[in-house]
Design a protein around this motif. Structure first.
Motif, PDB file in Angstrom:
ATOM      1  N   HIS A  86       0.830  -1.231  -0.107  1.00 53.31           N
ATOM      2  CA  HIS A  86       0.037   0.006  -0.059  1.00 53.31           C
ATOM      3  C   HIS A  86       1.018   1.432  -0.041  1.00 53.31           C
ATOM      4  CE1 HIS A  86      -3.310  -2.629   0.750  1.00 53.31           C
ATOM      5  NE2 HIS A  86      -2.716  -3.368   1.930  1.00 53.31           N
ATOM      6  N   ALA A  87       1.821   1.116  -0.700  1.00 48.50           N
ATOM      7  CA  ALA A  87       3.003   2.252  -0.618  1.00 48.50           C
ATOM      8  C   ALA A  87       2.298   3.580  -1.511  1.00 48.50           C
ATOM      9  CB  ALA A  87       4.468   2.166  -1.289  1.00 48.50           C
ATOM     10  N   THR A  88       2.448   4.893  -1.027  1.00 46.50           N
ATOM     11  CA  THR A  88       1.771   5.758  -1.831  1.00 46.50           C
ATOM     12  C   THR A  88       2.749   6.855  -2.260  1.00 46.50           C
ATOM     13  OG1 THR A  88       1.617   7.278   0.074  1.00 46.50           O
ATOM     14  CG2 THR A  88      -0.049   5.796  -0.126  1.00 46.50           C
ATOM     15  N   GLY A  89       2.559   7.848  -2.977  1.00 45.97           N
ATOM     16  CA  GLY A  89       3.414   8.608  -3.634  1.00 45.97           C
ATOM     17  C   GLY A  89       3.860   9.794  -2.644  1.00 45.97           C
ATOM     18  N   CYS A  90       2.916   9.953  -1.418  1.00 45.11           N
ATOM     19  CA  CYS A  90       3.303  10.925  -0.495  1.00 45.11           C
ATOM     20  C   CYS A  90       4.822  10.517   0.321  1.00 45.11           C
ATOM     21  CB  CYS A  90       2.360  11.052   0.553  1.00 45.11           C
ATOM     22  SG  CYS A  90       2.696  12.156   1.972  1.00 45.11           S
ATOM     23  N   ARG A  91       5.547  11.797   0.475  1.00 47.43           N
ATOM     24  CA  ARG A  91       7.065  11.491   0.980  1.00 47.43           C
ATOM     25  C   ARG A  91       6.850  12.412   2.177  1.00 47.43           C
ATOM     26  NH1 ARG A  91       6.115   7.275  -0.939  1.00 47.43           N
ATOM     27  NH2 ARG A  91       7.672   6.175  -2.390  1.00 47.43           N
ATOM     28  N   LEU A  92       7.139  12.031   3.307  1.00 49.36           N
ATOM     29  CA  LEU A  92       7.177  13.159   4.522  1.00 49.36           C
ATOM     30  C   LEU A  92       8.647  12.712   5.123  1.00 49.36           C
ATOM     31  CD1 LEU A  92       3.712  13.276   5.855  1.00 49.36           C
ATOM     32  CD2 LEU A  92       4.872  15.059   4.842  1.00 49.36           C
ATOM     33  N   ASN A  93       9.732  12.773   4.335  1.00 46.88           N
ATOM     34  CA  ASN A  93      11.076  12.738   5.265  1.00 46.88           C
ATOM     35  C   ASN A  93      11.717  13.675   4.212  1.00 46.88           C
ATOM     36  OD1 ASN A  93      13.709  11.469   5.114  1.00 46.88           O
ATOM     37  ND2 ASN A  93      12.648  10.432   6.703  1.00 46.88           N
ATOM     38  N   LEU A  94      12.866  14.241   5.008  1.00 44.35           N
ATOM     39  CA  LEU A  94      13.654  15.271   4.426  1.00 44.35           C
ATOM     40  C   LEU A  94      14.554  14.808   3.045  1.00 44.35           C
ATOM     41  CD1 LEU A  94      14.946  18.037   4.344  1.00 44.35           C
ATOM     42  CD2 LEU A  94      16.751  17.170   6.317  1.00 44.35           C
ATOM     43  N   VAL A  95      14.845  13.423   3.357  1.00 42.54           N
ATOM     44  CA  VAL A  95      15.833  12.792   2.241  1.00 42.54           C
ATOM     45  C   VAL A  95      15.067  12.584   1.113  1.00 42.54           C
ATOM     46  CG1 VAL A  95      17.079  10.894   1.776  1.00 42.54           C
ATOM     47  CG2 VAL A  95      17.081  11.662   4.025  1.00 42.54           C
ATOM     48  N   ASP A  96      13.817  12.158   1.091  1.00 42.93           N
ATOM     49  CA  ASP A  96      12.861  12.039  -0.202  1.00 42.93           C
ATOM     50  C   ASP A  96      12.522  13.284  -0.629  1.00 42.93           C
ATOM     51  OD1 ASP A  96      12.762   9.205  -0.043  1.00 42.93           O
ATOM     52  OD2 ASP A  96      11.295   9.105   1.310  1.00 42.93           O
ATOM     53  N   ILE A  97      12.273  14.423   0.141  1.00 32.81           N
ATOM     54  CA  ILE A  97      11.926  15.498  -0.469  1.00 32.81           C
ATOM     55  C   ILE A  97      13.180  16.281  -1.315  1.00 32.81           C
ATOM     56  CG2 ILE A  97      11.054  18.065   0.364  1.00 32.81           C
ATOM     57  CD1 ILE A  97       9.432  16.672   2.473  1.00 32.81           C
ATOM     58  N   LEU A  98      14.274  16.267  -0.469  1.00 31.34           N
ATOM     59  CA  LEU A  98      15.396  16.635  -1.196  1.00 31.34           C
ATOM     60  C   LEU A  98      15.752  16.020  -2.469  1.00 31.34           C
ATOM     61  CD1 LEU A  98      17.905  17.176   1.686  1.00 31.34           C
ATOM     62  CD2 LEU A  98      17.178  19.105   0.113  1.00 31.34           C
ATOM     63  N   GLN A 100      13.644  14.210  -4.464  1.00 32.65           N
ATOM     64  CA  GLN A 100      12.576  14.751  -5.479  1.00 32.65           C
ATOM     65  C   GLN A 100      12.634  16.118  -5.983  1.00 32.65           C
ATOM     66  OE1 GLN A 100       8.224  13.489  -5.137  1.00 32.65           O
ATOM     67  NE2 GLN A 100       7.809  15.751  -4.885  1.00 32.65           N
ATOM     68  N   GLU A 101      12.726  17.002  -5.110  1.00 31.36           N
ATOM     69  CA  GLU A 101      12.876  18.496  -5.418  1.00 31.36           C
ATOM     70  C   GLU A 101      14.122  18.921  -6.263  1.00 31.36           C
ATOM     71  OE1 GLU A 101      12.275  22.803  -3.247  1.00 31.36           O
ATOM     72  OE2 GLU A 101      10.755  21.126  -3.367  1.00 31.36           O
ATOM     73  N   ARG A 102      15.186  18.311  -6.097  1.00 30.06           N
ATOM     74  CA  ARG A 102      16.453  18.579  -6.614  1.00 30.06           C
ATOM     75  C   ARG A 102      16.923  17.488  -7.391  1.00 30.06           C
ATOM     76  NH1 ARG A 102      19.626  21.285  -1.156  1.00 30.06           N
ATOM     77  NH2 ARG A 102      18.287  23.045  -1.140  1.00 30.06           N
ATOM     78  N   GLY A 103      16.010  16.358  -7.934  1.00 26.79           N
ATOM     79  CA  GLY A 103      16.534  15.432  -8.532  1.00 26.79           C
ATOM     80  C   GLY A 103      17.746  14.794  -8.500  1.00 26.79           C
ATOM     81  N   ALA A 109      20.996  12.684  -1.859  1.00 27.62           N
ATOM     82  CA  ALA A 109      19.957  13.320  -1.138  1.00 27.62           C
ATOM     83  C   ALA A 109      20.503  13.272   0.381  1.00 27.62           C
ATOM     84  CB  ALA A 109      18.715  12.711  -1.276  1.00 27.62           C
ATOM     85  N   LEU A 110      20.962  11.855   0.807  1.00 31.56           N
ATOM     86  CA  LEU A 110      21.187  11.645   2.057  1.00 31.56           C
ATOM     87  C   LEU A 110      22.238  12.676   2.501  1.00 31.56           C
ATOM     88  CD1 LEU A 110      21.067   7.935   2.432  1.00 31.56           C
ATOM     89  CD2 LEU A 110      19.976   9.571   3.882  1.00 31.56           C
ATOM     90  N   GLU A 111      23.350  12.905   1.913  1.00 28.13           N
ATOM     91  CA  GLU A 111      24.451  13.688   1.984  1.00 28.13           C
ATOM     92  C   GLU A 111      23.923  15.125   1.980  1.00 28.13           C
ATOM     93  OE1 GLU A 111      27.431  13.455  -1.336  1.00 28.13           O
ATOM     94  OE2 GLU A 111      27.754  11.324  -0.684  1.00 28.13           O
TER      95      GLU A 111
END
Length: 205
Positions: A86-98, A100-103, A109-111
């Motif tokens: 049931h994984a969704t496209g919503c990400r609420l974690n700094l790593v995933d957001i970085l 996605q936003e910065r490609g 993204a972890l770094e």
């Protein structure tokens, strides 16, 4: 928390700037630290708590601790997502957001997430040293609590079973490591509008 629920309900990953602004409010920082004042049995003067520098120190501490929690929980979140139908496209974690936003690939993204928390921590330490010399006794105690929050949260996160045992049935499934560096992070703001004001306090370079 309603903001987080809305993101999940809409299957929407927030923008980095929105997340940077809202994350401190979803990690219970103020709710936790209010107990320190009660336990200490002293009241911090309102003029101290309302000052821009003290507001900045509190926001720096709460945001940094919350971002550290994102780093600690990232392995757990990936472990659970890989086993969920049931994984969704919503990400609420700094790593995933970085990412996605910065490609960015995940390792980059972890770094970037680590670099951001290092920069926030360094800003907190520098600003705290500027505020301490003229701080009242109760305020100095409060700043000590904020400092302890940062260190204690980091040390606990590296050992916490909630991160290493993702579902309560697989101890050691996730391993989190920490490291030290002698290289100071850049001194300026990180280029995220919601955080920029923390570097723009008159009289506090």
């Amino acid at each position: 928390m309603l903001w987080e629920f809305a993101c999940r309900a809409q299957d929407r990953t927030p923008a980095l700037n929105d997340y940077a602004h809202m994350r401190q409010h979803t990690a219970a920082g103020p709710a936790t630290l209010c107990w320190a004042e009660i336990v200490d049995g002293v009241e911090i003067p309102e003029r101290d708590m309302a000052s821009p520098a003290v507001r900045a120190l509190r926001e720096l501490a709460f945001t940094t601790a919350a971002f550290d929690d994102d780093l600690f929980s990232y392995g757990k979140e990936r472990w659970l997502a890989a086993r969920s139908a049931h994984a969704t496209g919503c990400r609420l974690n700094l790593v995933d957001i970085l990412a996605q936003e910065r490609g960015l690939p995940v390792h980059k993204a972890l770094e970037e997430a680590v670099a951001l928390t290092n920069r926030l921590t360094a800003r907190f330490a520098r600003l705290r040293e500027q505020v301490l010399p003229t701080a009242s006794g109760p305020l100095r105690q409060h700043l000590d609590h904020l400092s302890t929050l940062l260190r204690g949260n980091a040390e606990w996160g590296l050992r916490a079973g909630r991160y290493s045992d993702p579902d309560g049935r697989h101890p050691g499934a996730v391993v989190t490591t920490g490291s030290f560096t002698d290289t100071a992070p850049p001194a300026g703001a990180p280029g995220i509008a919601a955080l920029s004001w923390l570097w723009e306090l008159p009289g506090y370079g």
